[in-house]
Each structure stands twice: as C-alpha cells, then as structure tokens.
Design an enzyme around this catalytic site. Structure first.
Site, PDB file in Angstrom:
ATOM      1  N   GLU A 174      -6.620  52.235  74.544  1.00 43.82           N
ATOM      2  CA  GLU A 174      -7.574  51.131  74.712  1.00 43.82           C
ATOM      3  C   GLU A 174      -8.647  51.474  75.740  1.00 43.82           C
ATOM      4  O   GLU A 174      -8.346  52.082  76.770  1.00 43.82           O
ATOM      5  CB  GLU A 174      -6.848  49.903  75.268  1.00 43.82           C
TER       6      GLU A 174
ATOM      7  N   CYS B 177     -13.714  50.149  81.414  1.00 45.86           N
ATOM      8  CA  CYS B 177     -12.338  50.221  81.898  1.00 45.86           C
ATOM      9  C   CYS B 177     -11.634  51.295  81.073  1.00 45.86           C
ATOM     10  O   CYS B 177     -11.507  51.161  79.856  1.00 45.86           O
ATOM     11  CB  CYS B 177     -11.696  48.848  81.708  1.00 45.86           C
TER      12      CYS B 177
ATOM     13  N   CYS C 153       2.441  53.625  79.341  1.00 46.63           N
ATOM     14  CA  CYS C 153       2.636  53.715  80.791  1.00 46.63           C
ATOM     15  C   CYS C 153       4.130  53.679  81.094  1.00 46.63           C
ATOM     16  O   CYS C 153       4.856  52.888  80.502  1.00 46.63           O
ATOM     17  CB  CYS C 153       1.946  52.531  81.476  1.00 46.63           C
TER      18      CYS C 153
ATOM     19  N   CYS D  18       5.845  47.530  84.593  1.00 45.18           N
ATOM     20  CA  CYS D  18       5.669  46.294  85.368  1.00 45.18           C
ATOM     21  C   CYS D  18       5.914  45.098  84.443  1.00 45.18           C
ATOM     22  O   CYS D  18       5.497  45.102  83.276  1.00 45.18           O
ATOM     23  CB  CYS D  18       4.268  46.242  85.983  1.00 45.18           C
TER      24      CYS D  18
ATOM     25  N   CYS E 215       3.026  43.194  82.412  1.00 47.61           N
ATOM     26  CA  CYS E 215       1.966  44.028  81.829  1.00 47.61           C
ATOM     27  C   CYS E 215       2.319  44.442  80.399  1.00 47.61           C
ATOM     28  O   CYS E 215       3.398  44.988  80.154  1.00 47.61           O
ATOM     29  CB  CYS E 215       1.774  45.265  82.706  1.00 47.61           C
TER      30      CYS E 215
ATOM     31  N   CYS F  50      -5.991  43.522  79.083  1.00 41.48           N
ATOM     32  CA  CYS F  50      -4.793  44.184  79.597  1.00 41.48           C
ATOM     33  C   CYS F  50      -3.748  44.597  78.575  1.00 41.48           C
ATOM     34  O   CYS F  50      -2.648  44.053  78.535  1.00 41.48           O
ATOM     35  CB  CYS F  50      -4.111  43.286  80.630  1.00 41.48           C
TER      36      CYS F  50
HETATM   37  N1  SAH Z   1      -1.422  51.437  86.710  1.00 40.93           N
HETATM   38  C1  SAH Z   1      -2.580  50.944  87.390  1.00 40.93           C
HETATM   39  C2  SAH Z   1      -3.620  50.348  86.435  1.00 40.93           C
HETATM   40  C3  SAH Z   1      -3.069  49.142  85.735  1.00 40.93           C
HETATM   41  S1  SAH Z   1      -4.169  47.986  84.947  1.00 40.93           S
HETATM   42  C4  SAH Z   1      -2.174  49.912  88.406  1.00 40.93           C
HETATM   43  O1  SAH Z   1      -1.031  49.481  88.383  1.00 40.93           O
HETATM   44  O2  SAH Z   1      -2.988  49.537  89.248  1.00 40.93           O
HETATM   45  C5  SAH Z   1      -5.136  47.260  86.215  1.00 40.93           C
HETATM   46  C6  SAH Z   1      -4.593  45.971  86.841  1.00 40.93           C
HETATM   47  O3  SAH Z   1      -4.294  44.957  85.872  1.00 40.93           O
HETATM   48  C7  SAH Z   1      -3.335  46.209  87.641  1.00 40.93           C
HETATM   49  O4  SAH Z   1      -3.460  45.589  88.889  1.00 40.93           O
HETATM   50  C8  SAH Z   1      -2.293  45.521  86.786  1.00 40.93           C
HETATM   51  O5  SAH Z   1      -1.168  45.165  87.519  1.00 40.93           O
HETATM   52  C9  SAH Z   1      -3.079  44.342  86.240  1.00 40.93           C
HETATM   53  N2  SAH Z   1      -2.443  43.669  85.096  1.00 40.93           N
HETATM   54  C10 SAH Z   1      -1.618  44.202  84.166  1.00 40.93           C
HETATM   55  N3  SAH Z   1      -1.216  43.243  83.301  1.00 40.93           N
HETATM   56  C11 SAH Z   1      -1.790  42.094  83.689  1.00 40.93           C
HETATM   57  C12 SAH Z   1      -1.763  40.755  83.184  1.00 40.93           C
HETATM   58  N4  SAH Z   1      -1.057  40.425  82.098  1.00 40.93           N
HETATM   59  N5  SAH Z   1      -2.494  39.828  83.834  1.00 40.93           N
HETATM   60  C13 SAH Z   1      -3.241  40.162  84.923  1.00 40.93           C
HETATM   61  N6  SAH Z   1      -3.310  41.398  85.433  1.00 40.93           N
HETATM   62  C14 SAH Z   1      -2.579  42.355  84.837  1.00 40.93           C
END
Ligand code: SAH
Length: 347
Positions: free
Chosen positions: A101, A114, A121, A125, A128, A340
């Site tokens: 993406e 982005c 990944c 988390c 996510c 996301c």
């Molecule tokens: N691995 C990296 C990039 C992740 S994406 C990191 O963890 O920073 C960028 C941001 O979006 C991260 O802060 C991630 O935690 C957040 N994110 C992921 N899923 C999300 C969601 N459903 N709602 C809001 N933020 C989210």
C-alpha cells in the site's frame, strides 16, 4: 549485459532505481558508453518516469535494444481508491507479485506520500490492520523510491513530503530505508527535513539511526504513557520496555539536536483518560519533542473505539497545560476504507 571492465567498479546491480548519478555514470561506462549518458539516464529514470530503457529516445538505437531488458524497478498500479478529500490510496504490484500500500495525500501546499517499507509487518500491534495480516519480506530500495515516483506521476505534481508510515517497521529494514532516504533526497529532490521515518522502537536502532546525522524527522509510536498499557498494545514492548525506549530517544535528541515526534493513537477508555494525558506529559518533560495524537481508525479485527471529539480535546488541553507540544492528526482517506493497512486487507 557486457562484461565489466576491471577499471570501473560500479556498486550497482539492476534494478537501477535508487542509484545516484555517479553510480549510473559508472554503470553506463561499463556498457561502453560515455559517462554523460549516466546523467541522461538519471533524468529519464527519476524525472521523465521512463518504464523501459528501450524507450529512452536520447540513447542510440542499438544500445537501447541491448539494455531493453535491464530492470528499472518500477511497480504497476494494481488498485487505486480515491477518497472525497482527494487522498488516493494505491495497491502496488511488485515484480514478484507481492502487493503493498502507498498513499498520496494532497493538501493546500503539499503532496505527501506515505510509503511502505515491508510487505506486511512482523510487529503485530493490536490495533493495526497491517500487523494482523502477518509479515512477508523487506522492501528493496527501488521498491521504496518507486512508491514516491508512482504517486508523483499519478498526481502530475511534485511530491513535497514523504512519511515512512505505511506497511512495515522501517527500522527492521534500516539499510534499504537509509538508501531510499538518500535517493529521495538526492535523486528525487525532496528536502531531508520533509522526510519522516516512523518507528515503534527497536532496541539500539534509534541510536544507530542517529549516527547517520540526517536531517530527517524521527517519529516514535509511543501509544501509551506507561509500560503496562503499552505492552498490551505492542508485543515488542515486552522485551524493550518504555523506560529503555525513552532513554534511547533522549540520547537520540542529544546526538542529533533534533526533536522527536511521538505518535499516540487515542483509543477510547483505554489510553485517552485525563490521568493518561498527565502521565504522558510527565514522561516527556524536558524532552525536545512533539506529540501527534492519532484518533484510532477502526479496523475490523478488534473492538477498540475512537474517542469523541470532546475527549480528544480534553486530552489536548491537558497536554497544553503541561507545556507539551501537541497536535491532532486525523488520518485521511477513511472513506475509501483506505486508512492504515485496511485497503490491502479488504481486497
Ligand atoms: N511501524 C511504524 C509505522 C507504522 S504506521 C510504526 O510503528 O511507527 C504509522 C502509524 O500509524 C503508527 O504510529 C501506527 O501505530 C499507527 N496506526 C496503525 N494502525 C492504526 C489505526 N488503526 N488507527 C490509528 N493509527 C494507527
């Protein structure tokens, strides 16, 4: 390709995207061509968006035919979803068929891309969508740079900012992330200060990153003001506790003299209460930092909730009273199921 003359040792092996003018100049000389063709090749790859070396009309016909099969490293657009706010989310197909993406986010004076750094990944988390889908592999340098060129070409507008906030954990792919930052800066022409790398925090990697002395912004996904809450959201927080992460972040600030952006996803009733805001401010006291609050984008797999705007505002107010620099970042493209990691999950 012709044999490499011993006198000229180019560092690059195709795909060519991600290579500098100097590298491309060496590469063309290895093909028996004059060095200035390297500059031409650079221009065609990065600024004219050529997709096959056979199409470079500035080059002699015979040579074009000889190098026609040398890969540049471009993806194809597999799917494109346009949100009402103008955000465009892409699914890009890579040479091996993997899908990633990328998002193009236009605002009044900017076009932000982005980018993803991995297919999937491994961090898993809990909130996510990408994390729920598992991990396949790291992206190569050319696959990261390609995402920016693809958005630039599709919007017919220069990309002004790049955030490494797509799929994947950038600091698990440090070499290719560093090479792509360099190429985006020097080859695509995006200022270092307009590049942001976001990490969940991998032990020792933030310090390693600091040593490269780049002017890019580091964003750290904090998401909780204490270890107990953080490890419920982020499995990798267990072996790398918040205290250690913050310690490494402080060292980063000392070495680079650059402030860190802390990202904090707001989950209703979980980490958005007044005492969480106070605790967060306490963690960051005396720290050159900025907090980016991200109201949660609901995903299908879990039932966290996005806080109401009153709650969000109350959280902001407490941080401000505590003199913590803060802003709220609403994810764009929600309408196209495009925030996301969700588009890939839904296709
Ligand atoms: N691995 C990296 C990039 C992740 S994406 C990191 O963890 O920073 C960028 C941001 O979006 C991260 O802060 C991630 O935690 C957040 N994110 C992921 N899923 C999300 C969601 N459903 N709602 C809001 N933020 C989210």
């Amino acid at each position: 390709m012709s044999a490499t003359p011993l006198a000229l040792k180019s560092e690059i092996t195709p795909p060519l995207l991600g290579a500098s003018v100097a590298d491309l100049s060496l590469w063309v000389q290895q093909q028996g061509q004059p060095a200035y063709r390297g500059k031409q090749l650079h221009d065609w790859i990065y600024h004219k968006g050529v997709r096959s070396l056979a199409d470079i009309s500035a080059f002699p016909k015979e040579w074009r035919a000889a190098i026609a099969e040398v890969p540049i490293g471009r993806s194809t657009i597999h799917h494109r979803a346009v949100a009402p706010d103008g955000t465009i989310k892409y699914l890009l197909k890579l040479a091996d068929g993997q899908i990633i993406e990328t998002v193009g986010i236009p605002t009044a004076k900017r076009l932000t891309v982005c980018v993803s750094t991995q297919v999937g990944c491994p961090m898993a988390c809990d909130f996510c969508a990408t994390g729920k889908g598992g991990y396949t592999r790291n992206l190569e340098t050319h696959e990261i740079v390609d995402q920016v060129l693809t958005v630039q070409e599709d919007f017919r507008q220069r990309v002004s900012h790049v955030v490494f906030m797509g799929m994947g954990e950038p600091l698990l792919n440090t070499d290719n992330v560093l090479a792509s930052l360099t190429s985006l800066n020097q080859d695509v022409g995006i200022g270092q200060r307009s590049l942001t790398v976001s990490t969940v925090g991998i032990r020792d990697r933030i310090l390693q990153f600091a040593k490269y002395n780049l002017q890019v912004t580091l964003a750290v996904s904090l998401h909780a003001p204490n270890q107990e809450l953080r490890e419920q959201l982020i499995p990798s927080a267990r072996p790398y506790p918040l205290e250690d992460l913050l310690h490494e972040c402080r060292e980063y600030v000392e070495i680079t003299r650059r402030r860190i952006s802390f990202e904090y996803v707001l989950l209703a009733g979980f980490n958005d209460l007044p005492h969480h805001a106070l605790q967060l401010a306490k963690c960051l006291r005396g720290f050159q930092s900025h907090v980016n609050l991200i109201p949660y984008n609901p995903i299908h797999e879990v039932d966290y909730k996005r806080p109401t705007s009153d709650r969000i505002q109350a959280f902001v107010n407490i941080l401000k009273q505590q003199k913590t620099a803060v802003s709220v970042r609403y994810s764009r493209g929600l309408e196209a199921d495009a925030a996301c990691g969700q588009l890939r999950a839904s296709k």
